[in-house]
Structure formats: structure tokens, C-alpha cells
Design a protein around this motif. Sequence first.
Motif, mmCIF file in Angstrom:
data_model
loop_
_atom_site.group_PDB
_atom_site.id
_atom_site.type_symbol
_atom_site.label_atom_id
_atom_site.label_comp_id
_atom_site.label_asym_id
_atom_site.label_seq_id
_atom_site.Cartn_x
_atom_site.Cartn_y
_atom_site.Cartn_z
ATOM 1 N N GLY A 1 -3.840 24.410 25.441
ATOM 2 C CA GLY A 1 -4.772 24.357 26.843
ATOM 3 C C GLY A 1 -6.372 23.936 25.984
ATOM 4 N N LEU A 2 -7.153 23.830 27.123
ATOM 5 C CA LEU A 2 -8.447 23.247 26.635
ATOM 6 C C LEU A 2 -9.119 24.433 25.972
ATOM 7 N N MET A 3 -10.055 24.070 25.034
ATOM 8 C CA MET A 3 -11.107 25.200 24.696
ATOM 9 C C MET A 3 -11.737 25.901 25.680
ATOM 10 N N SER A 4 -12.041 27.081 25.501
ATOM 11 C CA SER A 4 -12.618 27.919 26.750
ATOM 12 C C SER A 4 -14.079 27.469 26.654
ATOM 13 N N LYS A 5 -14.861 27.103 25.718
ATOM 14 C CA LYS A 5 -16.206 26.640 25.833
ATOM 15 C C LYS A 5 -16.576 25.330 25.729
ATOM 16 N N ASP A 6 -15.226 24.341 25.433
ATOM 17 C CA ASP A 6 -15.594 22.923 25.214
ATOM 18 C C ASP A 6 -14.378 22.190 25.932
ATOM 19 N N THR A 7 -14.675 20.733 25.547
ATOM 20 C CA THR A 7 -13.447 19.970 26.473
ATOM 21 C C THR A 7 -12.468 19.760 25.633
ATOM 22 N N GLY A 8 -12.348 20.025 24.320
ATOM 23 C CA GLY A 8 -11.255 19.517 23.488
ATOM 24 C C GLY A 8 -10.076 20.387 23.555
ATOM 25 N N TYR A 9 -9.076 20.042 22.789
ATOM 26 C CA TYR A 9 -7.823 20.795 23.039
ATOM 27 C C TYR A 9 -7.370 21.903 21.989
ATOM 28 N N SER A 10 -7.020 22.901 22.439
ATOM 29 C CA SER A 10 -6.716 24.039 21.409
ATOM 30 C C SER A 10 -5.325 24.144 21.179
ATOM 31 N N ALA A 11 -4.783 24.084 19.835
ATOM 32 C CA ALA A 11 -3.478 23.904 19.582
ATOM 33 C C ALA A 11 -2.983 24.961 18.394
ATOM 34 N N ARG A 12 -1.768 25.347 18.663
ATOM 35 C CA ARG A 12 -1.372 26.555 17.590
ATOM 36 C C ARG A 12 -0.491 25.820 16.378
ATOM 37 N N PHE A 13 -0.846 26.175 15.090
ATOM 38 C CA PHE A 13 -0.218 25.255 14.211
ATOM 39 C C PHE A 13 0.956 26.258 13.929
ATOM 40 N N TYR A 14 2.177 25.374 13.319
ATOM 41 C CA TYR A 14 3.432 25.981 12.833
ATOM 42 C C TYR A 14 3.636 25.619 11.428
ATOM 43 N N GLU A 15 3.683 24.254 11.257
ATOM 44 C CA GLU A 15 4.075 23.869 9.964
ATOM 45 C C GLU A 15 3.437 22.574 9.517
ATOM 46 N N LYS A 16 3.368 22.182 8.207
ATOM 47 C CA LYS A 16 3.114 20.934 7.731
ATOM 48 C C LYS A 16 4.092 20.371 6.770
ATOM 49 N N GLU A 17 4.201 19.123 6.997
ATOM 50 C CA GLU A 17 5.148 18.387 6.022
ATOM 51 C C GLU A 17 4.452 16.975 5.468
ATOM 52 N N GLN A 18 4.923 16.696 4.386
ATOM 53 C CA GLN A 18 4.247 15.444 3.914
ATOM 54 C C GLN A 18 5.774 14.500 3.404
ATOM 55 N N TYR A 19 5.549 13.126 3.514
ATOM 56 C CA TYR A 19 6.714 12.280 3.397
ATOM 57 C C TYR A 19 6.118 11.167 2.760
ATOM 58 N N LEU A 20 6.912 10.337 1.833
ATOM 59 C CA LEU A 20 6.186 9.185 1.293
ATOM 60 C C LEU A 20 6.556 8.124 2.265
ATOM 61 N N GLY A 21 5.356 7.398 2.376
ATOM 62 C CA GLY A 21 5.411 6.313 3.567
ATOM 63 C C GLY A 21 4.837 5.127 3.009
ATOM 64 N N ASP B 1 0.753 -1.239 -0.024
ATOM 65 C CA ASP B 1 0.154 -0.128 -0.042
ATOM 66 C C ASP B 1 0.883 1.324 -0.004
ATOM 67 N N ALA B 2 0.508 2.438 -0.985
ATOM 68 C CA ALA B 2 1.225 3.493 -0.766
ATOM 69 C C ALA B 2 0.511 4.376 0.066
ATOM 70 N N ILE B 3 1.429 5.127 1.066
ATOM 71 C CA ILE B 3 1.089 5.991 1.782
ATOM 72 C C ILE B 3 1.491 7.375 1.965
ATOM 73 N N ILE B 4 1.059 8.429 2.249
ATOM 74 C CA ILE B 4 1.551 9.723 2.070
ATOM 75 C C ILE B 4 1.255 10.049 3.835
ATOM 76 N N ASP B 5 2.340 9.985 4.434
ATOM 77 C CA ASP B 5 2.613 10.515 6.082
ATOM 78 C C ASP B 5 2.520 12.024 5.827
ATOM 79 N N GLU B 6 1.536 12.668 6.500
ATOM 80 C CA GLU B 6 1.579 14.043 6.970
ATOM 81 C C GLU B 6 1.727 14.456 8.186
#
Length: 508
Positions: free
Chosen positions: A210-230, A197-202
Motif C-alpha cells: 500500500g502507500l506509506m503512512s506518512k508519504d505518497t510513495g509505495y510500501s512493499a515487502r521484499f521476498y528475494e533477489k536474483e541476478q541474471y546475465l543480460g 554491452d554487458a548487463i546484469i539483470d537484477e
Amino acid sequence: MAQILQKKDIQVIKNLKAQGKKIVLCHGVFDLVHPGHILHFEEAKKMGDILVVSITAAKYVRKGPGRPYFDDEMRMKFLSEIACIDYVMLSDGYTVDDIIETVEPDLYVKGQEYAKPEDDITGKIGEEVALVRAHGGEVAYTTGQVFSSTRLINKALPSLPPEVKEYMEDFHFRYSMDEIKAFTEKIQDKKVLVLGDAIIDEYIYSRIQGLMSKDTGYSARFYEKEQYLGGALAIARHVASFCENVTLMTVVGNEDGVHSRILDEMSGNMRVKLTISNQFPTIVKTKYVEANPKRAELNKLFAVNNLPDPMCIDEETMQKFKDVLLEKIKGYDLVILCDFGHGLVDEEVQAIVEHHANFLALNCQTNSSNYGKNIITKYHRANAFTLDQKELGLAFSDYRKSEDELLLQLSEHLQSGGFLTRGSSGAECVEGGKIKRCPALTLQVKDTIGAGDAFFSVASLYAAVGAPYEVAQFMGNIAGALASNIVGNKEAVEKVNVLKYASTLLNV
């Protein structure tokens, strides 16, 4: 005291050369300077007037995780205190080319152990000699006693975990580097087919805020995205570093740019046979990761994939793939089948491979999308197999038996030897009804994704050329250790790095 010279200040050397001074260059890692190095430098200095010694920058040293033992600053500082050396420089590359082109030495001096190009693991000595001569210089070899920094470090400093040192002290009495190089040369001429199977790993690099102010999910800051052949793409790249004749066969979707990207990033000595589906997507596995502030290893936060439900490739595409596979498979010395359980390997593909592969190296993976449904015992034959502890446990679901008993049972079922990867506990191999263990060669990791695939790729190659499974396991373990220090499948594990690390470990 020698001067530590940056390349931008090379005019100092050029002025000396203009004055008629003969410039001599020595180069190496020089991780632990010993009497052999001193004799080498003193003999080199007698061949000219000015001695320049350069070292390979730490990030380019290919002796395995944890090497060099001393950083760039310490190694240059030590060399600068040696009386016969005039200048010390840092080389920013895997080879010494940048220093040769900058210094343009009249004489490039190496130790006598480099006098025979065929003994050079890197295969670069001949290129260095040609480059020196292209810049008007010549090459000479010193004749003093040969010592080894690597051996001294392995014996005198805590560079290897105790269990690795103990293992290697036993292993190196039974197998030599010359034997390993001989097996490696046999691999080069094999005709290899990689299926899977061919896979792209992203990778999404982010930081949890921290947690979302009005929910229970995590809040995260995006920095960058990379993709590799997997997936099979990554395995084919590992194999192509060792073999000159590699073919990859897989199925991908018709998304814009996917076909051309795969062709662009695969090795030039590889044949890529992609069957394009207009219905089944190219598999993308996205991982949200966070850099660990205290160690190199990435923290995995969350994973998402685009696998369809059910994971079935359309019949028209599969028939095209099977037709080509059936036509070509008998022409390969080795078939490496990486069954990720994502739809490519159905019962008919399995039957074709089992009946027609001359040598079958098998990996049947369990993951979150196929848990309990992609079991290696669905296969009835292999010549070598690789799996992990969880996959072995699922193969027979017998909690009463030990891991060794299950491994022996699987070996009997598949009528072959094989390998069990055990994470930080190393690996085991079974051959002829006997089990042998190898510890994890490093516990310094950045990302374990892809380490098992690297182990499978390299161990399979050595098994296919008749190496004892213990040797194949050792080389696979090296590949896994190197891969665990590469993020995702960003880079392939290179043959020269595997051999250099093997040489480092055998030097005990």
C-alpha cells in the motif's frame, strides 16, 4: 487396469524381474493417446511379459508454450486404462534416464520413427540406447503405422491461436522440417563474434502493501533477489546453443566476482574476451517485480540502473577493446552487434564493424537511458537487422509514412533485409523489397524481458547461413516465444527446444 507406480515403489518391478519376467519399457509424452499408440503398446507387450509405460513430466516437455495439452495426472490416468499396459510411471527430467536407471528394462521399445538417430531432433536417442545397454537391456522398434499426437492436437483442439494455425497451414507447404534442420546444421560450423554491452539483470521480488503512512510513495515487502546475465551476455548464450565456435567481446567493471561469475556461467564452448575497466562499472539494471496472482506474467513495479552520466567508457579501456576487435574481427563468419547505447559502441567501434565484418547482424536498441539518441540509421551498412516498432518510428520520425514504408526505407538505407518485432502482433521481415508477416506464436508469457534479444540472436543465425528471411523470422519468433516464458535471462534459449517447437508448429 494398470497401476500408477512411483519410483520409490520400484521393488514391485524388481520382484517380477527376479521371477524371470521380461520387463519392457515404452516412453514418451503421450499427450493425446491415439490408435498408433495403442498398436505401439500392443506390439511392445508381445515382446515381453510386463509393460511399463512412462511419460515426461509436463515441466520438462519441450514442445513449446501450452504443451502438453493434458497435465501429468490426466495423461497417466488415460494410459492406466489401456489393457495391455501393466504399470505407468512419471519421468522427472528432459530425458528418460531416471526411468531407465530405476526400471532397468530388459527391452526398451521405441517407434520406428526413432530407428534412425540422425532423424532425432533432440540428439538423445543414441544416449538412451547406450544407457539401456549399460543396464543390461536391449532396444527394439515397433513397426506399426505412425500417427502424431501433435498433429491431432493442432487440428482438433484449440491448442493454437486461429491466426497461428492459419499461418502454419500456409507456411508448412513451402518449408519443411528437413529444410530447417539443414539450415540449423549449417549454423553449427559458423565462427561467430558477439559484440555489445554487458548487463546484469537484477530482479527484486516483492509485494506492494500500500502507500506509506506518512508519504505518497509505495510500501512493499521484499521476498528475494536474483541476478541474471543480460545484454550481450544473454545473446552470446543463445548463440552458443546453436554454434560450436562463439566468441564474446565486451567491457565490464572491476567489481569483485563479476569477471569470474561471467566466465563460470557462460557456455563451455564459448571464448570470452573481457576488457576490464577500473572506472566504468559493470552495468546493473534492477527491476522490482511482483508475481501476478491470476496469471504467470510478472508485474513490473519500478526499475533502477547504475549507468554513469555521461555514458562514456574511459579512453584507455576503449583503446584496448578496439585494438583486440580490429585484430580479430576479420576471422569471423558472422558478427552479431547488439548496440544497447550504453557507451561501448562509439563511432570508431561502429566504423571497425561496418568496414570489416564479413556478415553483420545489427541490433541498435532504444531504452529509457538513451531515448532518441541511439538510432539505427547512424549505421550505413548491415547484412541483417532487427528492431522493434518504437525504434523504427524513431529511425525516420515521419508520421506520414506507414510502418511498412518505414521498414522498406530502412532496408534500403542499410542495404539489407531485416526483421521488425511487433510484440503481441508477431513480427515482419523484409527481403528483396517484399514484406512478410508472422503472428505471435504464443500469448502465454511470464516475462517479455529478453524476448527481443532471443529473436535477434536466432533470426540472425539463420539469415547468416542463407535461409530465406521468412524462415529466419519463424525461427526467431519461436526463440522469442520460448524466451517470454523464462524470467529475465535466467536461462538461454536452447537449440533443441527451438527445433522441438518448430516441429510442433509444422505438424498441422
